[in-house]
Motif scaffolding. Structure first.
Motif, mmCIF file in Angstrom:
data_model
loop_
_atom_site.group_PDB
_atom_site.id
_atom_site.type_symbol
_atom_site.label_atom_id
_atom_site.label_comp_id
_atom_site.label_asym_id
_atom_site.label_seq_id
_atom_site.Cartn_x
_atom_site.Cartn_y
_atom_site.Cartn_z
ATOM 1 N N LYS A 142 0.884 -1.002 -0.027
ATOM 2 C CA LYS A 142 0.209 0.123 -0.054
ATOM 3 C C LYS A 142 0.969 1.443 -0.286
ATOM 4 C CE LYS A 142 -4.107 -1.656 2.068
ATOM 5 N NZ LYS A 142 -5.094 -1.616 3.413
ATOM 6 N N ASP A 143 0.546 2.237 -0.839
ATOM 7 C CA ASP A 143 1.040 3.360 -0.727
ATOM 8 C C ASP A 143 0.843 4.302 0.747
ATOM 9 O OD1 ASP A 143 1.190 6.364 -1.223
ATOM 10 O OD2 ASP A 143 2.185 5.552 -3.085
ATOM 11 N N PRO A 144 1.990 4.568 1.230
ATOM 12 C CA PRO A 144 2.030 5.354 2.472
ATOM 13 C C PRO A 144 1.153 6.480 2.653
ATOM 14 C CG PRO A 144 4.188 5.344 1.996
ATOM 15 C CD PRO A 144 3.529 4.542 0.522
ATOM 16 N N GLU A 145 1.158 7.115 1.502
ATOM 17 C CA GLU A 145 0.564 8.459 1.252
ATOM 18 C C GLU A 145 -0.958 8.551 1.188
ATOM 19 O OE1 GLU A 145 2.681 11.029 -1.159
ATOM 20 O OE2 GLU A 145 4.511 10.970 0.251
ATOM 21 N N THR A 146 -1.217 7.408 -0.018
ATOM 22 C CA THR A 146 -2.634 7.533 -0.653
ATOM 23 C C THR A 146 -3.444 6.461 0.057
ATOM 24 O OG1 THR A 146 -2.177 6.206 -2.288
ATOM 25 C CG2 THR A 146 -1.890 8.589 -2.600
ATOM 26 N N ALA A 200 8.166 0.592 4.683
ATOM 27 C CA ALA A 200 8.025 -0.648 5.779
ATOM 28 C C ALA A 200 6.855 -1.760 5.293
ATOM 29 C CB ALA A 200 7.472 -0.031 7.204
ATOM 30 N N ASP A 201 5.938 -1.156 4.622
ATOM 31 C CA ASP A 201 4.996 -2.140 4.171
ATOM 32 C C ASP A 201 5.416 -3.031 2.871
ATOM 33 O OD1 ASP A 201 1.921 -2.805 4.225
ATOM 34 O OD2 ASP A 201 1.936 -2.391 2.306
ATOM 35 N N GLU A 202 6.244 -2.449 2.198
ATOM 36 C CA GLU A 202 6.940 -3.446 1.111
ATOM 37 C C GLU A 202 7.644 -4.541 1.796
ATOM 38 O OE1 GLU A 202 7.489 -0.693 -2.710
ATOM 39 O OE2 GLU A 202 9.290 -1.430 -1.604
ATOM 40 N N ALA A 203 8.522 -4.086 3.141
ATOM 41 C CA ALA A 203 9.265 -5.057 3.736
ATOM 42 C C ALA A 203 8.014 -6.173 4.363
ATOM 43 C CB ALA A 203 10.142 -4.560 4.784
ATOM 44 N N VAL A 264 12.016 -0.687 10.546
ATOM 45 C CA VAL A 264 12.064 0.119 9.105
ATOM 46 C C VAL A 264 11.989 1.686 9.522
ATOM 47 C CG1 VAL A 264 11.544 0.595 6.925
ATOM 48 C CG2 VAL A 264 11.837 -1.667 7.674
ATOM 49 N N ASP A 265 10.486 1.815 9.905
ATOM 50 C CA ASP A 265 10.108 3.296 10.074
ATOM 51 C C ASP A 265 11.010 3.896 11.386
ATOM 52 O OD1 ASP A 265 7.816 2.964 8.245
ATOM 53 O OD2 ASP A 265 6.575 2.291 9.683
ATOM 54 N N SER A 266 11.217 3.161 12.296
ATOM 55 C CA SER A 266 12.022 3.914 13.578
ATOM 56 C C SER A 266 13.505 3.962 13.081
ATOM 57 C CB SER A 266 12.199 2.505 14.718
ATOM 58 O OG SER A 266 13.220 3.351 15.719
ATOM 59 N N GLU A 267 14.026 3.269 12.178
ATOM 60 C CA GLU A 267 15.407 3.547 11.719
ATOM 61 C C GLU A 267 15.397 4.804 10.683
ATOM 62 O OE1 GLU A 267 19.365 3.637 11.541
ATOM 63 O OE2 GLU A 267 18.129 2.706 12.992
ATOM 64 N N PHE A 268 14.403 4.747 9.839
ATOM 65 C CA PHE A 268 14.438 5.900 8.771
ATOM 66 C C PHE A 268 14.207 7.288 9.583
ATOM 67 C CE2 PHE A 268 11.536 8.525 6.299
ATOM 68 C CZ PHE A 268 12.332 9.029 5.303
ATOM 69 N N LYS A 269 13.329 7.318 10.555
ATOM 70 C CA LYS A 269 13.166 8.563 11.407
ATOM 71 C C LYS A 269 14.603 8.889 12.050
ATOM 72 C CE LYS A 269 10.221 10.285 15.140
ATOM 73 N NZ LYS A 269 9.261 9.898 16.239
ATOM 74 N N ARG A 270 15.054 7.783 12.645
ATOM 75 C CA ARG A 270 16.610 8.095 13.621
ATOM 76 C C ARG A 270 17.342 8.677 12.796
ATOM 77 N NH1 ARG A 270 21.355 6.340 14.681
ATOM 78 N NH2 ARG A 270 21.279 4.790 13.012
ATOM 79 N N GLN A 271 17.721 8.101 11.181
ATOM 80 C CA GLN A 271 18.578 8.665 10.403
ATOM 81 C C GLN A 271 18.318 10.044 9.859
ATOM 82 O OE1 GLN A 271 19.912 5.759 7.312
ATOM 83 N NE2 GLN A 271 19.783 4.039 8.625
ATOM 84 N N VAL A 272 16.900 10.226 9.632
ATOM 85 C CA VAL A 272 16.649 11.508 9.015
ATOM 86 C C VAL A 272 17.032 12.472 10.294
ATOM 87 C CG1 VAL A 272 14.625 13.006 8.401
ATOM 88 C CG2 VAL A 272 14.940 10.590 7.471
#
Length: 516
Positions: A142-146, A200-203, A264-272
């Motif tokens: 699923k597209d995370p935005e739409t 994360a959903d793809e994973a 995935v979501d947590s690590e993306f947020k941490r790196q950003v």
């Protein structure tokens, strides 16, 4: 199934760092909407062989610690490994399911590192020549935005064979570690994706499909809680539109699909956040804490040179001949996508039913077994998706312990179709069958008075009694309140104690009401 362009089996396989990105020193700035995640997954699947990959020790979960071991597992001097043929076949099965290219000339290498749970001081693995190269796993995410679904194929870099390490048990102590070598030498396949995932959903969808495939192939039970399927996540970030790879961070200790997605979501947020604050992302291995949803640093990530790979001198090359490969292909089961199409085209099921029934191999096989006894395919689907699934849990499903044998469920559906019992009575018979699965449905229905009453004269008497009891309602019906029909039918059913044929009752009530 879409497949990646395969490498030649003779081509060298580049390092994890080359696949997932080396530190490049760049520190893009701006809001988090400026960045995208670049994700690669490494999935380890313990193979369901009877013995270990290089020894005759039993490959079984749950045994007493250090009971499934031998001098080979413990790496006594002078002991020699011998490759488990079945482990190779299981790896090839997975490669065929993913449209990978099968490497014909296979060698094993020593991956040198020292942990207490690795008795030899090295792990036998495949370095430059994995048994399966390329391929892919189609998923719907699923597209995370739409929120809209889309289809994509998660491209595989390769699948290789290796042995598992033992298990370190700390029991909360800061000073002592206990070691269980039962798991040491368990055969594994490691499935390494390209860095092609973005969400994360793809994973999560990829892991779900991998678990379904290994279960369909009967090569792994896919139980993440017991560690028979494990996933390491490699995450980096880069500005949207960029083509270079950023600094990769590996996250371990992920024991569920949900935790993989959270990591995935947590690590993306941490790196950003780290990048935007002016910090520098370090290439490292981190462990995920499911309780807090955060990761902690474990160690700096090793490079390929740290492992000092070299071909194992004790194992001869394994040649997968044309005849051997053909034999493996001949034993391949019908895979989920093919079975899904069959359920739609052959059995005429809606897409939802087909997806539900093919989600687990055991459900799909049970459905087809019932359909061998009856042609009311939609009714079979309804019963399995409803009462049967309601009686199952994960354990009984995996052990194929269905509450009612296929032939008995088909016989129950036949009784409904013939009008012998009602749908309501059938639910009661099914509940009785769960406790007495060898008893025929007709015997249970007869014994418990659930056979439908189709005696027209007797039912006519009940209809007349009901209508005589409610003369005012009868008058209202005849003046146009047609919704009272259901009430009259219900009253007749009550008087018959549920044994009356509802269709026949409906006909008799209508006929009596319309009579002048």
């Amino acid at each position: 199934m879409t497949a990646a362009l395969p490498l030649s089996p003779n081509d060298q396989i580049e390092s994890h760092q080359e696949r997932f990105g080396e530190p490049d020193g760049s520190r893009p700035t701006g809001g988090s909407t400026q960045y995208e995640a670049v994700i690669g997954l490494e999935v380890h699947c313990q193979l369901l062989t009877n013995s270990k990959i290089f020894a005759a020790d039993a490959n079984a979960f749950g045994a007493e610690p250090n009971t499934n071991i031998s001098v080979i597992t413990l790496a006594h001097p002078g002991t020699l490994p011998k490759l488990n043929r079945k482990a190779v076949e299981y790896a090839v099965r997975m490669g065929l399911a993913c449209n990978s290219t099968i490497t014909r000339h296979n060698i094993f290498a020593r991956k040198n590192y020292f942990y207490p749970d690795l008795p030899k001081g090295y792990q036998l693995s495949q370095d430059k020549g994995p048994v399966c190269v390329g391929g892919g796993v189609p998923v719907t995410a699923k597209d995370p935005e739409t929120g809209q679904p889309y289809q994509t194929t998660i491209q595989l870099h390769h699948i290789h064979l290796e042995e598992d390490a033992g298990k370190s048990i700390h029991d909360g102590s800061d000073w002592t570690t206990q070691l269980d070598y039962n798991r040491a030498g368990t055969p594994l396949i490691e499935m390494v994706t390209e860095p092609c995932l973005r969400t994360a959903d793809e994973a999560g969808q990829y892991l779900t499909e991998v678990r379904r495939l290994v279960r369909y192939l009967d090569i792994c039970d896919g139980n993440m809680e017991e560690g028979s399927l494990r996933c390491d996540v490699n995450v980096s970030i880069r500005p949207k539109g960029a083509t270079h790879l950023g600094t990769k961070v590996e996250v371990k200790n992920l024991n569920s699909i949900r935790n993989v997605m959270r990591a995935v979501d947590s690590e993306f947020k941490r790196q950003v956040e780290l990048t935007e604050s002016g910090g520098r992302i370090v290439q490292e291995t981190r462990t995920f804490d499911a309780a807090t949803g955060r990761s902690q640093s474990m160690r700096e990530k090793e490079t390929m040179n740290d492992y000092r790979y070299f071909p194992d001198p004790d194992l001869t090359p394994v040649i997968i001949s044309d005849a051997w490969l053909a034999a493996i292909k001949a034993e391949m089961p019908m895979l989920p996508a093919e079975r899904y199409q069959k359920f739609i085209q052959v059995y005429g099921l809606p897409e939802y039913d087909a997806a539900f029934l093919t989600d687990a191999k055991e459900l799909a096989e049970y459905y087809e077994s019932v359909c061998e006894e009856t042609t009311n395919y939609k009714a079979v689907s309804n019963w399995i998706m409803g009462p049967v699934k309601g009686q199952l849990n994960e354990k009984t499903l995996r052990d194929r312990q269905f509450p009612v044998p296929a032939a008995q469920l088909a016989a129950l559906i036949t009784l409904i179709d013939a009008g012998t019992i009602s749908q309501t009575a059938a639910q009661q018979v099914f509940a009785l069958l769960v406790d007495a699965p060898t008893t025929s449905p007709i015997d249970l229905a007869t014994t418990h008075g659930l056979i439908q009453n189709r005696n027209t004269d007797a039912l006519q008497t009940l209809v007349e009694d009901v209508l005589a009891t409610w003369p005012d309602k009868v008058e209202l019906y005849r003046k146009g309140k047609k919704n009272l029909l259901g009430m009259f039918v219900g009253e007749v059913m009550k008087k018959s104690k549920g044994s009356a044929d509802p269709k026949l009752v409906n006909q008799l009530v209508l006929k009596q009401l319309e009579a002048k």
